[in-house]
Motif scaffolding. Structure first.
Motif, PDB file in Angstrom:
ATOM      1  N   ARG A 108      -8.567  43.798 -63.398  1.00 40.60           N
ATOM      2  CA  ARG A 108      -9.895  44.221 -62.906  1.00 40.60           C
ATOM      3  C   ARG A 108     -10.956  43.160 -63.207  1.00 40.60           C
ATOM      4  NH1 ARG A 108      -8.610  49.257 -65.411  1.00 40.60           N
ATOM      5  NH2 ARG A 108      -7.909  50.637 -63.764  1.00 40.60           N
ATOM      6  N   GLU A 109     -10.970  42.700 -64.450  1.00 41.71           N
ATOM      7  CA  GLU A 109     -11.961  41.701 -64.863  1.00 41.71           C
ATOM      8  C   GLU A 109     -11.800  40.403 -64.075  1.00 41.71           C
ATOM      9  OE1 GLU A 109     -11.526  41.345 -69.116  1.00 41.71           O
ATOM     10  OE2 GLU A 109     -12.101  43.450 -69.416  1.00 41.71           O
ATOM     11  N   TYR A 110     -10.565  39.987 -63.849  1.00 38.51           N
ATOM     12  CA  TYR A 110     -10.312  38.767 -63.084  1.00 38.51           C
ATOM     13  C   TYR A 110     -10.813  38.923 -61.652  1.00 38.51           C
ATOM     14  CZ  TYR A 110      -7.863  34.664 -61.310  1.00 38.51           C
ATOM     15  OH  TYR A 110      -7.577  33.456 -60.739  1.00 38.51           O
ATOM     16  N   LEU A 111     -10.430  40.016 -61.011  1.00 42.68           N
ATOM     17  CA  LEU A 111     -10.807  40.229 -59.612  1.00 42.68           C
ATOM     18  C   LEU A 111     -12.308  40.439 -59.442  1.00 42.68           C
ATOM     19  CD1 LEU A 111      -7.857  42.510 -58.416  1.00 42.68           C
ATOM     20  CD2 LEU A 111      -8.170  40.049 -58.011  1.00 42.68           C
ATOM     21  N   ALA A 112     -12.961  40.993 -60.442  1.00 42.09           N
ATOM     22  CA  ALA A 112     -14.411  41.215 -60.367  1.00 42.09           C
ATOM     23  C   ALA A 112     -15.182  39.901 -60.260  1.00 42.09           C
ATOM     24  CB  ALA A 112     -14.886  42.008 -61.579  1.00 42.09           C
ATOM     25  N   GLU A 113     -14.573  38.811 -60.695  1.00 36.92           N
ATOM     26  CA  GLU A 113     -15.223  37.498 -60.660  1.00 36.92           C
ATOM     27  C   GLU A 113     -15.030  36.772 -59.329  1.00 36.92           C
ATOM     28  OE1 GLU A 113     -17.184  36.306 -63.158  1.00 36.92           O
ATOM     29  OE2 GLU A 113     -16.869  38.256 -64.103  1.00 36.92           O
ATOM     30  N   ILE A 114     -14.200  37.318 -58.459  1.00 35.86           N
ATOM     31  CA  ILE A 114     -13.899  36.657 -57.186  1.00 35.86           C
ATOM     32  C   ILE A 114     -14.899  37.128 -56.134  1.00 35.86           C
ATOM     33  CG2 ILE A 114     -12.133  36.236 -55.427  1.00 35.86           C
ATOM     34  CD1 ILE A 114     -11.323  35.249 -58.215  1.00 35.86           C
ATOM     35  N   PRO A 115     -15.663  36.198 -55.552  1.00 36.87           N
ATOM     36  CA  PRO A 115     -16.646  36.614 -54.540  1.00 36.87           C
ATOM     37  C   PRO A 115     -15.991  36.947 -53.196  1.00 36.87           C
ATOM     38  CG  PRO A 115     -16.686  34.225 -54.819  1.00 36.87           C
ATOM     39  CD  PRO A 115     -15.710  34.767 -55.833  1.00 36.87           C
ATOM     40  N   HIS A 116     -16.659  37.779 -52.443  1.00 41.72           N
ATOM     41  CA  HIS A 116     -16.319  38.077 -51.045  1.00 41.72           C
ATOM     42  C   HIS A 116     -14.963  38.753 -50.863  1.00 41.72           C
ATOM     43  CE1 HIS A 116     -19.804  35.627 -50.337  1.00 41.72           C
ATOM     44  NE2 HIS A 116     -19.208  34.567 -50.828  1.00 41.72           N
ATOM     45  N   ILE A 117     -14.557  39.578 -51.814  1.00 43.43           N
ATOM     46  CA  ILE A 117     -13.351  40.378 -51.620  1.00 43.43           C
ATOM     47  C   ILE A 117     -13.675  41.841 -51.915  1.00 43.43           C
ATOM     48  CG2 ILE A 117     -11.742  38.511 -52.180  1.00 43.43           C
ATOM     49  CD1 ILE A 117     -11.248  39.909 -54.910  1.00 43.43           C
ATOM     50  N   LEU A 171      -5.284  46.515 -54.259  1.00 44.45           N
ATOM     51  CA  LEU A 171      -5.324  46.077 -52.873  1.00 44.45           C
ATOM     52  C   LEU A 171      -6.566  45.220 -52.709  1.00 44.45           C
ATOM     53  CD1 LEU A 171      -3.723  48.852 -52.946  1.00 44.45           C
ATOM     54  CD2 LEU A 171      -4.182  48.929 -50.514  1.00 44.45           C
ATOM     55  N   VAL A 172      -6.383  44.041 -52.176  1.00 45.42           N
ATOM     56  CA  VAL A 172      -7.499  43.128 -51.926  1.00 45.42           C
ATOM     57  C   VAL A 172      -7.643  43.008 -50.423  1.00 45.42           C
ATOM     58  CG1 VAL A 172      -8.349  40.762 -52.190  1.00 45.42           C
ATOM     59  CG2 VAL A 172      -7.175  41.893 -54.105  1.00 45.42           C
ATOM     60  N   ASN A 173      -8.828  43.351 -49.946  1.00 42.47           N
ATOM     61  CA  ASN A 173      -9.105  43.332 -48.505  1.00 42.47           C
ATOM     62  C   ASN A 173      -8.045  44.135 -47.738  1.00 42.47           C
ATOM     63  OD1 ASN A 173     -11.328  41.746 -49.119  1.00 42.47           O
ATOM     64  ND2 ASN A 173     -10.219  39.842 -48.769  1.00 42.47           N
ATOM     65  N   ASP A 174      -7.755  45.341 -48.253  1.00 43.14           N
ATOM     66  CA  ASP A 174      -6.838  46.303 -47.643  1.00 43.14           C
ATOM     67  C   ASP A 174      -5.371  45.888 -47.653  1.00 43.14           C
ATOM     68  OD1 ASP A 174      -8.845  48.201 -47.030  1.00 43.14           O
ATOM     69  OD2 ASP A 174      -9.380  47.053 -45.236  1.00 43.14           O
ATOM     70  N   LYS A 175      -4.987  44.913 -48.483  1.00 43.11           N
ATOM     71  CA  LYS A 175      -3.591  44.482 -48.568  1.00 43.11           C
ATOM     72  C   LYS A 175      -3.138  44.482 -50.025  1.00 43.11           C
ATOM     73  CE  LYS A 175      -4.970  41.003 -45.936  1.00 43.11           C
ATOM     74  NZ  LYS A 175      -4.984  39.662 -45.388  1.00 43.11           N
ATOM     75  N   MET A 176      -1.923  45.005 -50.270  1.00 36.41           N
ATOM     76  CA  MET A 176      -1.403  45.010 -51.623  1.00 36.41           C
ATOM     77  C   MET A 176      -1.326  43.576 -52.122  1.00 36.41           C
ATOM     78  SD  MET A 176       0.622  44.968 -54.346  1.00 36.41           S
ATOM     79  CE  MET A 176       2.340  44.584 -54.259  1.00 36.41           C
ATOM     80  N   CYS A 177      -1.963  43.326 -53.258  1.00 34.76           N
ATOM     81  CA  CYS A 177      -2.028  41.976 -53.809  1.00 34.76           C
ATOM     82  C   CYS A 177      -1.212  41.866 -55.097  1.00 34.76           C
ATOM     83  CB  CYS A 177      -3.492  41.628 -54.061  1.00 34.76           C
ATOM     84  SG  CYS A 177      -3.768  39.933 -54.611  1.00 34.76           S
ATOM     85  N   ILE A 178      -1.466  42.757 -56.028  1.00 38.11           N
ATOM     86  CA  ILE A 178      -0.778  42.720 -57.322  1.00 38.11           C
ATOM     87  C   ILE A 178      -0.664  44.143 -57.855  1.00 38.11           C
ATOM     88  CG2 ILE A 178      -2.861  42.314 -58.699  1.00 38.11           C
ATOM     89  CD1 ILE A 178      -1.021  40.202 -60.228  1.00 38.11           C
ATOM     90  N   ASN A 179       0.396  44.393 -58.572  1.00 43.09           N
ATOM     91  CA  ASN A 179       0.662  45.721 -59.100  1.00 43.09           C
ATOM     92  C   ASN A 179       0.890  45.609 -60.610  1.00 43.09           C
ATOM     93  OD1 ASN A 179       1.332  48.580 -58.208  1.00 43.09           O
ATOM     94  ND2 ASN A 179       3.123  48.090 -59.421  1.00 43.09           N
ATOM     95  N   ILE A 180       0.478  46.641 -61.331  1.00 39.70           N
ATOM     96  CA  ILE A 180       0.648  46.685 -62.776  1.00 39.70           C
ATOM     97  C   ILE A 180       1.664  47.760 -63.119  1.00 39.70           C
ATOM     98  CG2 ILE A 180      -0.522  47.031 -64.992  1.00 39.70           C
ATOM     99  CD1 ILE A 180      -1.581  44.673 -63.240  1.00 39.70           C
ATOM    100  N   GLY A 181       2.627  47.393 -63.952  1.00 36.31           N
ATOM    101  CA  GLY A 181       3.592  48.346 -64.470  1.00 36.31           C
ATOM    102  C   GLY A 181       3.345  48.556 -65.956  1.00 36.31           C
TER     103      GLY A 181
END
Length: 118
Positions: free
Chosen positions: A12-21, A35-45
């Motif tokens: 969450r913290e990493y993705l929060a720093e990425i602009p325009h997604i 999901l980033v821009n409506d596409k599965m990007c990474i999953n946490i187990g």
């Protein structure tokens, strides 16, 4: 659904720093998917990342520490891998995997939306 809250917070913290997604969290694959821009990007187990990447990079990526292929119903899922803690610690390795997923995300096809009326 069992997943690492600590690992999910790192993502969450990493993705929060990425602009325009746009980021959406959704239960998938027995864990928590981002999901980033409506596409599965990474999953946490429980303690691993499930990464979605360009299948053409499999040979190169398979050599990285912590990598293992995703196998579902007895078949290896092309363009997906699990990464255990040895592969995403330290931070530079964590950043590598998230950046890899984000780079492919712009090229990835989104799954078809299910029609809720049927």
């Amino acid at each position: 659904m069992a997943y690492s809250i600590t690992l999910a917070n790192r993502v969450r913290e990493y993705l929060a720093e990425i602009p325009h997604i746009t980021v959406e969290e959704k239960a998938m694959f027995g864990g928590l998917a981002f999901l980033v821009n409506d596409k599965m990007c990474i999953n946490i187990g429980e303690d691993c990342l499930m990464c979605r990447f360009d299948p053409e990079q499999t040979e190169e990526i398979a050599e990285r520490q912590g990598f293992s292929p995703v196998v579902m119903r007895g078949k290896e899922l092309s363009g997906y891998c699990y990464v255990d803690p040895t592969g995403y610690n330290p931070k530079k390795d964590f950043d590598f995997w998230l950046q890899l997923c984000l780079e492919f995300n712009s090229k990835a096809k989104s799954s078809k939306k299910k029609n809720k009326n049927n």
